[in-house]
Design a protein around this motif. Structure first.
Motif, PDB file in Angstrom:
ATOM      1  N   ALA A  74     -16.863  -7.223  18.869  1.00 58.95           N
ATOM      2  CA  ALA A  74     -16.908  -6.017  18.040  1.00 58.95           C
ATOM      3  C   ALA A  74     -15.620  -5.219  18.156  1.00 58.95           C
ATOM      4  O   ALA A  74     -15.164  -4.632  17.169  1.00 58.95           O
ATOM      5  N   GLN A  75     -15.016  -5.193  19.339  1.00 62.53           N
ATOM      6  CA  GLN A  75     -13.744  -4.477  19.502  1.00 62.53           C
ATOM      7  C   GLN A  75     -12.642  -5.143  18.686  1.00 62.53           C
ATOM      8  O   GLN A  75     -11.852  -4.468  18.017  1.00 62.53           O
ATOM      9  N   VAL A  76     -12.587  -6.460  18.726  1.00 58.43           N
ATOM     10  CA  VAL A  76     -11.577  -7.188  17.938  1.00 58.43           C
ATOM     11  C   VAL A  76     -11.847  -6.998  16.450  1.00 58.43           C
ATOM     12  O   VAL A  76     -10.922  -6.752  15.664  1.00 58.43           O
ATOM     13  N   GLY A  77     -13.107  -7.109  16.062  1.00 61.64           N
ATOM     14  CA  GLY A  77     -13.455  -6.905  14.662  1.00 61.64           C
ATOM     15  C   GLY A  77     -13.150  -5.502  14.179  1.00 61.64           C
ATOM     16  O   GLY A  77     -12.718  -5.308  13.047  1.00 61.64           O
ATOM     17  N   ALA A  78     -13.360  -4.513  15.049  1.00 55.98           N
ATOM     18  CA  ALA A  78     -13.042  -3.134  14.675  1.00 55.98           C
ATOM     19  C   ALA A  78     -11.544  -2.951  14.478  1.00 55.98           C
ATOM     20  O   ALA A  78     -11.110  -2.243  13.564  1.00 55.98           O
ATOM     21  N   ALA A  79     -10.743  -3.599  15.310  1.00 56.17           N
ATOM     22  CA  ALA A  79      -9.291  -3.507  15.142  1.00 56.17           C
ATOM     23  C   ALA A  79      -8.856  -4.143  13.824  1.00 56.17           C
ATOM     24  O   ALA A  79      -8.011  -3.593  13.107  1.00 56.17           O
ATOM     25  N   VAL A  80      -9.437  -5.278  13.483  1.00 54.87           N
ATOM     26  CA  VAL A  80      -9.103  -5.937  12.222  1.00 54.87           C
ATOM     27  C   VAL A  80      -9.580  -5.090  11.043  1.00 54.87           C
ATOM     28  O   VAL A  80      -8.845  -4.900  10.066  1.00 54.87           O
ATOM     29  N   ALA A  81     -10.802  -4.571  11.131  1.00 51.50           N
ATOM     30  CA  ALA A  81     -11.332  -3.751  10.045  1.00 51.50           C
ATOM     31  C   ALA A  81     -10.492  -2.488   9.849  1.00 51.50           C
ATOM     32  O   ALA A  81     -10.203  -2.097   8.720  1.00 51.50           O
ATOM     33  N   ASP A  82     -10.086  -1.852  10.934  1.00 54.33           N
ATOM     34  CA  ASP A  82      -9.243  -0.658  10.815  1.00 54.33           C
ATOM     35  C   ASP A  82      -7.900  -0.996  10.186  1.00 54.33           C
ATOM     36  O   ASP A  82      -7.396  -0.250   9.345  1.00 54.33           O
ATOM     37  N   ALA A  83      -7.308  -2.117  10.582  1.00 56.22           N
ATOM     38  CA  ALA A  83      -6.024  -2.509  10.010  1.00 56.22           C
ATOM     39  C   ALA A  83      -6.153  -2.772   8.515  1.00 56.22           C
ATOM     40  O   ALA A  83      -5.294  -2.357   7.730  1.00 56.22           O
ATOM     41  N   VAL A  84      -7.217  -3.437   8.118  1.00 49.05           N
ATOM     42  CA  VAL A  84      -7.430  -3.718   6.690  1.00 49.05           C
ATOM     43  C   VAL A  84      -7.643  -2.430   5.913  1.00 49.05           C
ATOM     44  O   VAL A  84      -7.028  -2.212   4.865  1.00 49.05           O
ATOM     45  N   LEU A  85      -8.499  -1.563   6.436  1.00 49.03           N
ATOM     46  CA  LEU A  85      -8.790  -0.327   5.712  1.00 49.03           C
ATOM     47  C   LEU A  85      -7.573   0.577   5.650  1.00 49.03           C
ATOM     48  O   LEU A  85      -7.327   1.232   4.625  1.00 49.03           O
ATOM     49  N   LEU A  86      -6.781   0.646   6.714  1.00 52.65           N
ATOM     50  CA  LEU A  86      -5.580   1.482   6.679  1.00 52.65           C
ATOM     51  C   LEU A  86      -4.495   0.870   5.802  1.00 52.65           C
ATOM     52  O   LEU A  86      -3.679   1.591   5.229  1.00 52.65           O
ATOM     53  N   TYR A  87      -4.477  -0.447   5.668  1.00 57.82           N
ATOM     54  CA  TYR A  87      -3.486  -1.087   4.800  1.00 57.82           C
ATOM     55  C   TYR A  87      -3.810  -0.846   3.336  1.00 57.82           C
ATOM     56  O   TYR A  87      -2.931  -0.546   2.544  1.00 57.82           O
ATOM     57  N   PHE A  88      -5.081  -0.996   2.971  1.00 58.20           N
ATOM     58  CA  PHE A  88      -5.458  -0.841   1.578  1.00 58.20           C
ATOM     59  C   PHE A  88      -5.639   0.608   1.165  1.00 58.20           C
ATOM     60  O   PHE A  88      -5.439   0.947   0.004  1.00 58.20           O
ATOM     61  N   PHE A  89      -6.085   1.455   2.072  1.00 56.16           N
ATOM     62  CA  PHE A  89      -6.325   2.862   1.763  1.00 56.16           C
ATOM     63  C   PHE A  89      -5.540   3.716   2.748  1.00 56.16           C
ATOM     64  O   PHE A  89      -6.043   4.057   3.813  1.00 56.16           O
ATOM     65  N   GLU A  90      -4.328   4.058   2.388  1.00 63.86           N
ATOM     66  CA  GLU A  90      -3.477   4.863   3.261  1.00 63.86           C
ATOM     67  C   GLU A  90      -4.043   6.273   3.362  1.00 63.86           C
ATOM     68  O   GLU A  90      -4.346   6.905   2.357  1.00 63.86           O
ATOM     69  N   PRO A  91      -4.200   6.789   4.584  1.00 63.58           N
ATOM     70  CA  PRO A  91      -4.717   8.154   4.723  1.00 63.58           C
ATOM     71  C   PRO A  91      -3.721   9.182   4.186  1.00 63.58           C
ATOM     72  O   PRO A  91      -2.518   9.005   4.294  1.00 63.58           O
ATOM     73  N   ALA A  92      -4.247  10.229   3.597  1.00 61.45           N
ATOM     74  CA  ALA A  92      -3.393  11.278   3.033  1.00 61.45           C
ATOM     75  C   ALA A  92      -2.762  12.089   4.164  1.00 61.45           C
ATOM     76  O   ALA A  92      -3.317  12.223   5.254  1.00 61.45           O
ATOM     77  N   GLY A  93      -1.599  12.605   3.911  1.00 59.52           N
ATOM     78  CA  GLY A  93      -0.941  13.480   4.877  1.00 59.52           C
ATOM     79  C   GLY A  93      -0.162  12.750   5.957  1.00 59.52           C
ATOM     80  O   GLY A  93      -0.031  13.252   7.061  1.00 59.52           O
ATOM     81  N   ARG A  94       0.345  11.564   5.663  1.00 61.21           N
ATOM     82  CA  ARG A  94       1.154  10.840   6.641  1.00 61.21           C
ATOM     83  C   ARG A  94       2.571  10.699   6.085  1.00 61.21           C
ATOM     84  O   ARG A  94       2.911   9.702   5.444  1.00 61.21           O
ATOM     85  N   PRO A  95       3.423  11.695   6.308  1.00 62.65           N
ATOM     86  CA  PRO A  95       4.764  11.664   5.705  1.00 62.65           C
ATOM     87  C   PRO A  95       5.660  10.578   6.282  1.00 62.65           C
ATOM     88  O   PRO A  95       6.630  10.183   5.651  1.00 62.65           O
ATOM     89  N   GLU A  96       5.341  10.054   7.471  1.00 60.65           N
ATOM     90  CA  GLU A  96       6.224   9.024   8.046  1.00 60.65           C
ATOM     91  C   GLU A  96       6.123   7.714   7.301  1.00 60.65           C
ATOM     92  O   GLU A  96       6.982   6.852   7.439  1.00 60.65           O
ATOM     93  N   LEU A  97       5.081   7.535   6.490  1.00 61.66           N
ATOM     94  CA  LEU A  97       4.942   6.309   5.720  1.00 61.66           C
ATOM     95  C   LEU A  97       5.583   6.414   4.336  1.00 61.66           C
ATOM     96  O   LEU A  97       5.728   5.421   3.651  1.00 61.66           O
ATOM     97  N   ALA A  98       5.940   7.608   3.946  1.00 58.23           N
ATOM     98  CA  ALA A  98       6.501   7.789   2.597  1.00 58.23           C
ATOM     99  C   ALA A  98       7.962   7.431   2.539  1.00 58.23           C
ATOM    100  O   ALA A  98       8.665   7.258   3.448  1.00 58.23           O
TER     101      ALA A  98
END
Length: 98
Positions: A74-98
């Motif tokens: 579950a820990q490995v799966g959570a890391a993969v799921a977080d990476a996928v969700l952050l890749y496809f849906f960038e959180p608002a308010g992160r100027p270092e990615l712009a």
């Protein structure tokens, strides 16, 4: 931790796995179809990436019902799921990615 909180956290983790898995399965199918019948310039690398995405998504979906029985998986799966969700849906308010 209260039992109700544990159930809520478990349901959140399962929903996160299912959401990321659905996105990967859909993206993998699109990539495989594009490589197979879409563009003539598409090559085997596109199909291989699509297959990898599809299998990773299926793995996340299949892991979601048994997430409480396998905590390390579950820990490995959570890391993969977080990476996928952050890749496809960038959180608002992160100027270092712009």
């Amino acid at each position: 931790m209260e039992p109700a909180e544990a159930i809520g956290a478990l349901n959140h983790l399962q929903r996160r796995f299912l959401h990321a898995g659905r996105m990967l399965v859909t993206g993998g199918c699109v990539a495989i179809i594009h490589a197979a019948i879409g563009n003539q310039a598409a090559n085997a690398n596109d199909a291989l990436v699509g297959l990898f995405m599809f299998l990773t998504g299926v793995s996340l979906i299949m892991l979601s019902p048994v997430v409480n029985q396998f905590p390390r998986a579950a820990q490995v799966g959570a890391a993969v799921a977080d990476a996928v969700l952050l890749y496809f849906f960038e959180p608002a308010g992160r100027p270092e990615l712009a």
